[in-house]
Motif scaffolding. Structure first.
Motif, PDB file in Angstrom:
ATOM      1  N   MET A 171       0.847  -1.191   0.000  1.00 17.84           N
ATOM      2  CA  MET A 171       0.000   0.000   0.000  1.00 17.84           C
ATOM      3  C   MET A 171       0.884   1.243   0.000  1.00 17.84           C
ATOM      4  O   MET A 171       1.926   1.281   0.648  1.00 17.84           O
ATOM      5  CB  MET A 171      -0.919  -0.003   1.232  1.00 17.84           C
TER       6      MET A 171
ATOM      7  N   GLY B 284      -2.012   5.832   0.944  1.00 17.38           N
ATOM      8  CA  GLY B 284      -3.023   4.842   1.308  1.00 17.38           C
ATOM      9  C   GLY B 284      -2.957   4.476   2.779  1.00 17.38           C
ATOM     10  O   GLY B 284      -3.988   4.298   3.441  1.00 17.38           O
ATOM     11  N   LEU B 285      -1.741   4.350   3.313  1.00 12.37           N
ATOM     12  CA  LEU B 285      -1.586   4.037   4.738  1.00 12.37           C
ATOM     13  C   LEU B 285      -2.152   5.157   5.604  1.00 12.37           C
ATOM     14  O   LEU B 285      -2.754   4.903   6.654  1.00 12.37           O
ATOM     15  CB  LEU B 285      -0.108   3.815   5.054  1.00 12.37           C
TER      16      LEU B 285
ATOM     17  N   ARG C 150      -4.616   7.269   4.690  1.00 14.60           N
ATOM     18  CA  ARG C 150      -6.082   7.257   4.574  1.00 14.60           C
ATOM     19  C   ARG C 150      -6.690   6.146   5.413  1.00 14.60           C
ATOM     20  O   ARG C 150      -7.811   6.284   5.914  1.00 14.60           O
ATOM     21  CB  ARG C 150      -6.482   7.096   3.108  1.00 14.60           C
ATOM     22  N   ASN C 151      -5.960   5.046   5.557  1.00 14.12           N
ATOM     23  CA  ASN C 151      -6.461   3.926   6.352  1.00 14.12           C
ATOM     24  C   ASN C 151      -5.985   3.975   7.806  1.00 14.12           C
ATOM     25  O   ASN C 151      -6.208   3.030   8.566  1.00 14.12           O
ATOM     26  CB  ASN C 151      -6.036   2.605   5.708  1.00 14.12           C
ATOM     27  N   LYS C 152      -5.282   5.061   8.155  1.00 16.34           N
ATOM     28  CA  LYS C 152      -4.836   5.302   9.528  1.00 16.34           C
ATOM     29  C   LYS C 152      -3.973   4.162  10.077  1.00 16.34           C
ATOM     30  O   LYS C 152      -4.085   3.775  11.239  1.00 16.34           O
ATOM     31  CB  LYS C 152      -6.042   5.541  10.437  1.00 16.34           C
ATOM     32  N   LYS C 153      -3.103   3.655   9.226  1.00 19.46           N
ATOM     33  CA  LYS C 153      -2.168   2.606   9.660  1.00 19.46           C
ATOM     34  C   LYS C 153      -0.837   3.278   9.985  1.00 19.46           C
ATOM     35  O   LYS C 153       0.134   3.229   9.218  1.00 19.46           O
ATOM     36  CB  LYS C 153      -2.021   1.554   8.563  1.00 19.46           C
ATOM     37  N   TRP C 154      -0.801   3.914  11.149  1.00 21.98           N
ATOM     38  CA  TRP C 154       0.317   4.789  11.485  1.00 21.98           C
ATOM     39  C   TRP C 154       1.617   4.018  11.735  1.00 21.98           C
ATOM     40  O   TRP C 154       2.692   4.474  11.335  1.00 21.98           O
ATOM     41  CB  TRP C 154      -0.044   5.631  12.703  1.00 21.98           C
TER      42      TRP C 154
ATOM     43  N   LYS D 287      -6.959  14.869   5.672  1.00 25.99           N
ATOM     44  CA  LYS D 287      -7.448  14.222   6.897  1.00 25.99           C
ATOM     45  C   LYS D 287      -7.111  15.029   8.154  1.00 25.99           C
ATOM     46  O   LYS D 287      -7.397  14.598   9.273  1.00 25.99           O
ATOM     47  CB  LYS D 287      -6.820  12.827   7.034  1.00 25.99           C
TER      48      LYS D 287
ATOM     49  N   HIS E 198      -9.489   5.864  -3.877  1.00 26.30           N
ATOM     50  CA  HIS E 198      -8.106   5.573  -3.503  1.00 26.30           C
ATOM     51  C   HIS E 198      -7.798   4.083  -3.618  1.00 26.30           C
ATOM     52  O   HIS E 198      -6.637   3.695  -3.765  1.00 26.30           O
ATOM     53  CB  HIS E 198      -7.844   6.054  -2.077  1.00 26.30           C
ATOM     54  N   THR E 199      -8.835   3.261  -3.526  1.00 27.89           N
ATOM     55  CA  THR E 199      -8.666   1.820  -3.714  1.00 27.89           C
ATOM     56  C   THR E 199      -9.696   1.349  -4.730  1.00 27.89           C
ATOM     57  O   THR E 199     -10.821   1.865  -4.778  1.00 27.89           O
ATOM     58  CB  THR E 199      -8.869   1.056  -2.392  1.00 27.89           C
TER      59      THR E 199
ATOM     60  N   GLU F 148     -12.584  -0.546  -6.689  1.00 29.35           N
ATOM     61  CA  GLU F 148     -13.865  -1.066  -6.219  1.00 29.35           C
ATOM     62  C   GLU F 148     -14.626  -1.636  -7.414  1.00 29.35           C
ATOM     63  O   GLU F 148     -14.569  -1.082  -8.516  1.00 29.35           O
ATOM     64  CB  GLU F 148     -14.668   0.069  -5.566  1.00 29.35           C
TER      65      GLU F 148
END
Length: 723
Positions: free
Chosen positions: A1, A5-6, A8-12, A42, A273-274, A276
């Motif tokens: 990713m 993308g990280l 936006r998905n809050k994968k800090w 964000k 962003h991903t 679909e």
């Protein structure tokens, strides 16, 4: 990713590892800039500021101070903390460009220095100055449009720019920074200047690439108006934009990277962003449509034509089938959706079949009234779908449809008229059509579209012989022309009938007016001339005048007459405004509310014994008639303040004092328009009392016939009213 993308998905935690690795491996600055943009959207920039600083340090250490400054500057302009970014930004910018000749000049213009109070403002100017290089494409939004920098004169601190129009000019650096947008090399607008052939190819072959640029430029989400404005900067407007948008929209509906929502004229496009599944995304959006009509419009645009993925087509039809089954959908919209599904799927929906059978079984509620089935067909929106109702009618009554069509033709919906008339002619039902034509001539406003078509088919043939004499038929058709000329422009059916009638009567190779009026006498022509004074289509008026002059020039001669005689309604401004407000309330409030009431009543499905349906239709007739009467009256109105009122003469716009001779009592009235009268002091000039005194002067005695008595009066004094 990706880094963005990280975020936006809050994968800090994963973001920190990924960004550190990316920076350590000397990765490009592009992904980091995308991450900055994502964090800004964000409102998470503070969370990644340390990662930005670390990355910038690595870039500077690897002899890439310009990229480091670019990353820090973008973060600052996106809302990053000046306290954390200002010093490293100034340091990396100094390392990158301080050896250049322009450095001192640019720093002075932008006030770019260490510890400057407003570093964000300074860097914004500095960033634009750094973009001022020969060959750069610039854009001026307020008139000059696109241009190319041909020369940078550092000694004079001026940029020489040639615009797309051919104009050349010089701009001080300070001015250029303020008024121009410096375009990145991948900006589609650059192609307008540098490679218009490639732009045309992209518009034709890769419209999604263009649409992606528009959406990204707008921040990932843009509405229809924004797309239109962006495309204008590419020289794409009018018919070119329509063609582009039709193709791009259809492709976007089937793309896994775009999401479209909203009605056709307010469509919103969002870049995902991903990826679909487009079929499932489309179905979900359709089910969230504002109403069935909006969903149907969108499904039509998707399913129609070629190149539609089967999965997308199936999803669109499934969503429409689900929506049309909801009881809260209005009947006209449900009918249109059922007809579309019948054509798309190849079989009649069971609900439509049931609705038609119920309507056909219901007898008319009164002699001469339209049967329920024909009322149902009239509810179908759009001429094309109304035309398809003929096939539904044939399927519902395969053995008797011609007989039923012969009987009920005057009740046909506008889109059904031509198909039914052609079918009746082809099946030797011409006598029936002639009978309908004769009936409609006596009532020309009952079904204008049918009357015009029958006139076109029957006039000039032997079928017209048993009908009224030609001048009388012409009178009926001209009466219809007057009615249609006054019809509201919002009524598309009447507008179409008006245009077609003008063509049939006065245009083309064999116009009907010369045929019908060729042997007309002078008195009849005078009567017709008086009738069409109320207003007809210009081509009809010209043709009638030509025929009349050919018969006798005296037809249009007349004597001077007082201004208040004739069809004009003279009134005060106050009364006219009141009538206009009444019309506005009818058109904007009451008639739309009535349409909703009809839709609600019709949505109950079973039209038999439907009191709400009958009441709503009756209200519709009254409201429409009142609106048409008001529109006609307002068009005929003139203001008394603009009238030339004769001196010392009783006329509209005067105050009259008179003596009633039987008892010598004195009275005073204001002679005004019919909309101004109050029954006491303000009297309409069309009322018996005022009309009896019109044209009289002071001292005149006159006998006046009132509704319940006869009086004799003497005019005593006349004064003009000041408006």
């Amino acid at each position: 990713m990706s880094l963005a993308g990280l975020i936006r998905n809050k994968k800090w935690a994963e973001l920190e590892d990924a960004w550190t690795t990316h920076a350590a491996e000397g990765g490009e600055v592009g992904p980091a800039l995308e991450a900055v943009s994502a964090a800004a959207s964000k409102r998470e920039l503070p969370r990644i500021t340390s990662l930005i600083r670390d990355h910038a340090e690595m870039l500077a250490a690897n002899d890439s101070p310009a990229e480091a400054a670019q990353l820090l500057g973008a973060s600052l302009l996106a809302g990053g903390s000046p306290g954390e970014l200002a010093k490293p930004l100034f340091a990396t910018a100094t390392a990158a460009w301080s050896s250049e000749d322009f450095w001192e000049t640019y720093c002075s213009i932008a006030d770019f220095r260490d510890n400057v109070p407003d570093i964000r403002k300074s860097w914004r100017s500095m960033d634009k100055l750094l973009a001022l290089v020969e060959g750069r494409i610039v854009y001026h939004a307020k008139g000059w449009g696109l241009g190319r920098i041909e020369k940078m004169d550092q000694s004079e601190q001026e940029a020489h720019i040639r615009f797309l129009s051919g104009r050349k000019d010089r701009f001080p650096f300070t001015t250029a920074v303020d008024i121009f947008e410096m375009l990145a090399t991948d900006d589609m607008r650059c192609l307008v200047v540098e490679d218009p052939d490639k732009l045309r190819e992209l518009l034709k072959e890769e419209p999604l690439q263009i649409l992606r640029w528009v959406v990204v430029k707008a921040g990932g989400k843009v509405n229809h108006a924004g797309i239109k404005l962006a495309m204008i900067t590419l020289g794409v407007d009018g018919a070119k934009f329509t063609a582009f948008w039709r193709k791009a929209q259809k492709l976007a509906e089937q793309s896994e990277w775009f999401e479209l929502s909203g009605p056709a004229t307010k469509r919103v496009v969002r870049l995902l962003h991903t990826a679909e599944d487009p079929a499932q995304a489309l179905k979900r959006q359709l089910l969230r449509s504002r109403d069935l009509g909006e969903a149907l419009t969108r499904v039509r645009s998707i399913v129609g034509g070629e190149g539609v993925a089967e999965s997308v087509r199936i999803a669109a039809l499934e969503a429409l089938s689900e929506l049309v089954s909801h009881d809260d959908a209005r009947l006209p919209q449900r009918l249109a959706a059922w007809i579309f599904l019948r054509e798309a799927v190849g079989e009649i929906p069971p609900e439509l079949k049931t609705t038609i059978e119920q309507a056909r079984a219901e007898p008319p509620h009164a002699p001469g009234a339209a049967p329920k089935l024909w009322q149902l067909f009239s509810l179908v929106p759009g001429l094309r779908d109304q035309e398809r109702c003929i096939e539904l009618f044939q399927a519902a009554a395969p053995d008797t449809w011609l007989d039923e069509a012969s009987e009920n033709l005057p009740h046909a919906a506008p889109g059904m008229i031509r198909g039914l008339v052609d079918a009746l002619f082809e099946n030797d039902r011409s006598e029936t059509l002639v009978a309908h034509y004769g009936t409609l001539l006596a009532r020309p406003t009952r079904n204008p579209g049918l009357l015009v078509l029958l006139a076109e088919k029957i006039e000039g043939t032997d079928l017209a012989k048993p009908l009224l004499p030609p001048p009388q038929r012409a009178q009926c058709l001209l009466q219809l022309a007057v009615f249609l000329q006054r019809a509201p422009g919002s009524n598309n059916d009447l507008v179409r009938a008006r245009n077609r009638l003008a063509t049939v009567l006065a245009e083309g190779k064999k116009p009907l007016l010369p045929l019908l009026l060729g042997k007309c006498d002078v008195e009849t022509m005078r009567g017709l001339a008086s009738m069409i004074e109320a207003g007809v289509d210009r081509s009809i008026d010209r043709m009638f005048t030509k025929i009349a002059i050919g018969i006798s020039p005296v037809i249009f001669r007349g004597e001077d007459r007082p201004f208040w005689e004739g069809s004009i309604i003279w009134t005060t401004r106050e009364a006219l405004v009141a009538r206009e407000e009444e019309l506005r309330i009818l058109l904007d409030i009451k008639i739309p509310e009535n349409s909703e009431a009809i839709g609600r009543a019709a949505s109950f499905g079973d039209l038999s014994e439907n009191a709400e349906w009958e009441a709503a239709l009756e209200d519709q007739r009254h409201l429409t008639q009142r609106a048409m009467e008001l529109e006609e009256a307002i068009r005929s109105a003139q203001l008394l303040e603009n009238a030339v009122i004769p001196d010392k003469t009783v006329a509209p716009g005067t105050k009259v004092r008179y003596v009633q001779l039987d008892d010598e009592s004195e009275h005073e009235i204001q002679v005004l328009g019919p909309w101004d009268a109050d029954g006491e002091k303000r009297v309409s000039y069309r009322s018996p009392l005022a009309a009896g005194m019109l044209g009289r002067t002071a001292g005149d005695e006159v006998t006046i016939e009132l509704p319940n008595s006869t009086i004799r009066v003497r005019v005593k004094r006349i004064t003009a009213i000041e408006f």
